[in-house]
Design a protein around this motif. Structure first.
Motif, PDB file in Angstrom:
ATOM      1  N   VAL A 102      36.772 -20.661  -5.735  1.00  0.00           N
ATOM      2  CA  VAL A 102      35.443 -20.237  -5.358  1.00  0.00           C
ATOM      3  C   VAL A 102      34.468 -21.114  -5.894  1.00  0.00           C
ATOM      4  CG1 VAL A 102      34.075 -18.399  -5.965  1.00  0.00           C
ATOM      5  CG2 VAL A 102      36.387 -17.707  -5.383  1.00  0.00           C
ATOM      6  N   ASP A 103      33.515 -21.315  -4.742  1.00  0.00           N
ATOM      7  CA  ASP A 103      32.301 -22.121  -5.238  1.00  0.00           C
ATOM      8  C   ASP A 103      31.480 -21.282  -6.352  1.00  0.00           C
ATOM      9  OD1 ASP A 103      29.744 -23.223  -5.430  1.00  0.00           O
ATOM     10  OD2 ASP A 103      29.835 -23.845  -3.167  1.00  0.00           O
ATOM     11  N   SER A 104      31.254 -22.041  -7.440  1.00  0.00           N
ATOM     12  CA  SER A 104      30.648 -21.227  -8.612  1.00  0.00           C
ATOM     13  C   SER A 104      29.275 -20.835  -8.229  1.00  0.00           C
ATOM     14  CB  SER A 104      30.597 -22.166  -9.818  1.00  0.00           C
ATOM     15  OG  SER A 104      29.990 -23.377  -9.639  1.00  0.00           O
ATOM     16  N   LYS A 105      28.482 -21.304  -7.153  1.00  0.00           N
ATOM     17  CA  LYS A 105      27.152 -20.748  -6.845  1.00  0.00           C
ATOM     18  C   LYS A 105      27.378 -19.584  -6.183  1.00  0.00           C
ATOM     19  CE  LYS A 105      26.371 -24.590  -4.690  1.00  0.00           C
ATOM     20  NZ  LYS A 105      27.417 -25.486  -4.974  1.00  0.00           N
ATOM     21  N   LEU A 106      28.552 -19.013  -5.607  1.00  0.00           N
ATOM     22  CA  LEU A 106      28.563 -17.878  -5.170  1.00  0.00           C
ATOM     23  C   LEU A 106      29.040 -16.516  -5.702  1.00  0.00           C
ATOM     24  CD1 LEU A 106      30.409 -19.273  -1.890  1.00  0.00           C
ATOM     25  CD2 LEU A 106      28.284 -18.430  -1.797  1.00  0.00           C
ATOM     26  N   ILE A 107      29.166 -16.674  -6.957  1.00  0.00           N
ATOM     27  CA  ILE A 107      29.502 -15.488  -7.854  1.00  0.00           C
ATOM     28  C   ILE A 107      28.639 -15.077  -8.761  1.00  0.00           C
ATOM     29  CG2 ILE A 107      32.158 -15.981  -7.408  1.00  0.00           C
ATOM     30  CD1 ILE A 107      32.423 -17.627 -10.023  1.00  0.00           C
ATOM     31  N   ALA A 108      29.083 -14.158  -9.435  1.00  0.00           N
ATOM     32  CA  ALA A 108      28.174 -13.323 -10.655  1.00  0.00           C
ATOM     33  C   ALA A 108      29.215 -12.683 -11.474  1.00  0.00           C
ATOM     34  CB  ALA A 108      27.256 -12.408  -9.953  1.00  0.00           C
ATOM     35  N   ARG A 109      28.563 -12.302 -12.600  1.00  0.00           N
ATOM     36  CA  ARG A 109      29.576 -11.643 -13.764  1.00  0.00           C
ATOM     37  C   ARG A 109      29.704 -10.029 -12.921  1.00  0.00           C
ATOM     38  NH1 ARG A 109      30.212 -14.804 -17.716  1.00  0.00           N
ATOM     39  NH2 ARG A 109      28.390 -16.177 -18.349  1.00  0.00           N
ATOM     40  N   LYS A 110      30.903  -9.549 -13.131  1.00  0.00           N
ATOM     41  CA  LYS A 110      31.332  -8.507 -12.740  1.00  0.00           C
ATOM     42  C   LYS A 110      30.712  -7.251 -13.611  1.00  0.00           C
ATOM     43  CE  LYS A 110      35.188  -5.315 -13.504  1.00  0.00           C
ATOM     44  NZ  LYS A 110      34.893  -4.719 -14.593  1.00  0.00           N
ATOM     45  N   PRO A 111      30.197  -6.280 -13.157  1.00  0.00           N
ATOM     46  CA  PRO A 111      29.547  -5.307 -13.829  1.00  0.00           C
ATOM     47  C   PRO A 111      30.532  -4.552 -14.970  1.00  0.00           C
ATOM     48  CG  PRO A 111      29.157  -4.956 -11.564  1.00  0.00           C
ATOM     49  CD  PRO A 111      30.054  -5.992 -11.519  1.00  0.00           C
ATOM     50  N   LYS A 112      30.207  -4.436 -15.956  1.00  0.00           N
ATOM     51  CA  LYS A 112      31.128  -3.977 -17.039  1.00  0.00           C
ATOM     52  C   LYS A 112      31.551  -2.436 -17.016  1.00  0.00           C
ATOM     53  CE  LYS A 112      28.954  -7.220 -20.467  1.00  0.00           C
ATOM     54  NZ  LYS A 112      28.133  -7.641 -21.516  1.00  0.00           N
ATOM     55  N   ASN A 113      30.775  -1.892 -16.137  1.00  0.00           N
ATOM     56  CA  ASN A 113      30.956  -0.186 -16.450  1.00  0.00           C
ATOM     57  C   ASN A 113      31.846   0.273 -15.209  1.00  0.00           C
ATOM     58  OD1 ASN A 113      28.796  -0.919 -14.849  1.00  0.00           O
ATOM     59  ND2 ASN A 113      28.053   1.114 -14.986  1.00  0.00           N
ATOM     60  N   ILE A 114      32.460  -0.597 -14.146  1.00  0.00           N
ATOM     61  CA  ILE A 114      33.257  -0.157 -13.095  1.00  0.00           C
ATOM     62  C   ILE A 114      34.529  -1.102 -12.999  1.00  0.00           C
ATOM     63  CG2 ILE A 114      31.334   0.889 -11.815  1.00  0.00           C
ATOM     64  CD1 ILE A 114      31.357  -1.933 -10.010  1.00  0.00           C
ATOM     65  N   SER A 115      35.516  -0.615 -12.215  1.00  0.00           N
ATOM     66  CA  SER A 115      36.662  -1.233 -12.062  1.00  0.00           C
ATOM     67  C   SER A 115      36.579  -2.502 -11.173  1.00  0.00           C
ATOM     68  CB  SER A 115      37.769  -0.445 -11.640  1.00  0.00           C
ATOM     69  OG  SER A 115      37.581  -0.055 -10.199  1.00  0.00           O
ATOM     70  N   PHE A 116      37.815  -3.340 -11.112  1.00  0.00           N
ATOM     71  CA  PHE A 116      38.014  -4.484 -10.332  1.00  0.00           C
ATOM     72  C   PHE A 116      37.644  -4.184  -8.988  1.00  0.00           C
ATOM     73  CE2 PHE A 116      39.461  -6.599 -13.832  1.00  0.00           C
ATOM     74  CZ  PHE A 116      38.875  -7.941 -14.198  1.00  0.00           C
ATOM     75  N   GLU A 117      38.542  -2.917  -8.638  1.00  0.00           N
ATOM     76  CA  GLU A 117      38.443  -2.373  -7.193  1.00  0.00           C
ATOM     77  C   GLU A 117      37.172  -1.846  -6.785  1.00  0.00           C
ATOM     78  OE1 GLU A 117      42.607  -2.173  -8.906  1.00  0.00           O
ATOM     79  OE2 GLU A 117      40.700  -1.210  -9.503  1.00  0.00           O
ATOM     80  N   GLU A 118      36.352  -1.197  -7.658  1.00  0.00           N
ATOM     81  CA  GLU A 118      34.902  -0.674  -7.197  1.00  0.00           C
ATOM     82  C   GLU A 118      34.070  -1.999  -7.141  1.00  0.00           C
ATOM     83  OE1 GLU A 118      33.981   3.385  -9.650  1.00  0.00           O
ATOM     84  OE2 GLU A 118      34.806   1.817 -10.789  1.00  0.00           O
ATOM     85  N   THR A 119      34.310  -3.048  -7.935  1.00  0.00           N
ATOM     86  CA  THR A 119      33.535  -4.173  -7.944  1.00  0.00           C
ATOM     87  C   THR A 119      33.679  -5.085  -6.408  1.00  0.00           C
ATOM     88  OG1 THR A 119      33.629  -4.528 -10.254  1.00  0.00           O
ATOM     89  CG2 THR A 119      32.743  -6.541  -9.088  1.00  0.00           C
ATOM     90  N   ALA A 120      35.103  -5.041  -6.156  1.00  0.00           N
ATOM     91  CA  ALA A 120      35.452  -5.947  -5.051  1.00  0.00           C
ATOM     92  C   ALA A 120      34.644  -5.366  -3.722  1.00  0.00           C
ATOM     93  CB  ALA A 120      36.812  -5.809  -4.973  1.00  0.00           C
ATOM     94  N   VAL A 121      34.172  -3.916  -3.625  1.00  0.00           N
ATOM     95  CA  VAL A 121      33.531  -3.398  -2.434  1.00  0.00           C
ATOM     96  C   VAL A 121      32.177  -3.937  -2.107  1.00  0.00           C
ATOM     97  CG1 VAL A 121      35.106  -1.534  -2.780  1.00  0.00           C
ATOM     98  CG2 VAL A 121      32.835  -1.253  -3.417  1.00  0.00           C
TER      99      VAL A 121
END
Length: 327
Positions: A102-121
């Motif tokens: 992954v290009d590091s410019k394209l990402i952000a920190r995952k929200p702490k209060n939801i799951s990986f599945e919720e985050t992925a949408v």
């Protein structure tokens, strides 16, 4: 899960490809989840011009954990939980794999209060909604806005972002469950898809039948409806400009017409930092309880990706379809 040819949902098959090699400006992510967007099944179905080369690993949305970083990386570290829309198109591998470069410019920190599945949408739809509302639409507090398809992927995020910005929102939806969902997200009212229903609803809620801005989340008739709904010198925006449109009404009202194509930074390599910035703000809004991703109750394993594609293509999903990846 790879495809060796383009076609129906059955083309997916389990396969082995080399683990991506780390390179400058990128991080290696252990994939935890992805989601299904219309562009994913269109690439699978139709192939070029924006598809990766065969054998291909599809899907842009990703959430996961950083496994490797280059020695020059100053911001990200191993173990960071991240999300983004980072591949699955020409020139880059996708998220239907154990590891994704992954290009590091394209990402952000995952929200702490939801799951990986919720985050992925979140990534593709949030960036699309943000660019439509704020970059193209210049949405501000007090504006009236029509969002078509408010129970869909882009639509359900757009409704929430518009309310956060202080706008007054009416959305279209079909069926009681979808209408109730849109109201729960902050729309003041829900209309049927037809222009008469939209105008009647707007007149009842706003005292005028026309909107400052319209965001079409599907294309085709939806964009034509938005054009009909917007006031003189208003803004009509779509996320799907394919097809033929009669722009005489837009011309007669001197509308600003805009199209959002959020994949351009992935395809052209320009403006990738902005996507990371948008997702950083989206993560903050999720943690603050302002944005809530709506995930279809049926979460698929990545080995069932063909079934997930079929469900979205058949229009049976509510919100976004999440897919668990790897072990």
């Amino acid at each position: 899960m790879i495809i060796q040819s383009f076609g129906g949902p059955e083309v997916f098959q389990m396969g082995e490809l080399p683990k991506p090699s780390l390179k400058e400006g990128h991080v290696l992510v252990k994939v935890k989840a992805t989601s299904v967007n219309p562009v994913d099944y269109k690439i699978r179905k139709f192939g070029p011009p924006i598809s990766p080369e065969l054998p291909a690993v599809l899907h842009g949305d990703v959430s996961g954990i950083i496994q490797e970083v280059p020695s020059t990386e100053k911001f990200w570290k191993v173990g960071d939980e991240v999300f983004g829309c980072a591949g699955g198109v020409a020139g880059s591998g996708g998220a239907l794999a154990e590891y994704m470069l992954v290009d590091s410019k394209l990402i952000a920190r995952k929200p702490k209060n939801i799951s990986f599945e919720e985050t992925a949408v979140l990534p593709l739809v949030s960036i699309t909604a943000w660019e439509g509302l704020f970059d193209k639409g210049k949405l501000s507090a007090g504006n009236t806005i029509l969002v078509t398809g408010g129970a869909g992927g882009v639509g359900h995020i757009a409704v929430q972002l518009a309310r956060w910005a202080g706008a007054r929102v009416i959305s279209t939806a079909t069926g009681e469950s979808k209408k109730n969902l849109v109201l729960s997200l902050g729309a003041e009212a829900v209309a049927d898809r037809g222009i008469d229903s939209i105008r009647e609803t707007a007149n009842r809620i706003f005292g005028t039948s026309e909107f400052d801005l319209g965001l079409d989340t599907a294309g085709g008739e939806g964009f034509q409806t938005v054009i009909q709904s917007v006031r003189i010198k208003g803004k009509a925006i779509t996320i799907n400009g394919s097809g033929s449109f009669d722009l005489s009404t837009a011309h007669s009202k001197s509308l600003d017409l805009s199209i959002v194509f959020m994949l351009l930074p992935l395809l052209k390599g320009v403006g990738r930092e902005y996507h990371g910035k948008i997702l950083t703000e989206i993560s903050r809004l999720v943690e603050a309880g302002i944005i809530k991703p709506i995930v279809d109750p049926e979460i698929f394993d990545w080995t069932e990706i063909g079934k997930a594609h079929q469900k979205l293509e058949e229009g049976k999903a509510i919100g976004k379809i999440a897919v668990r990846v790897g072990n």
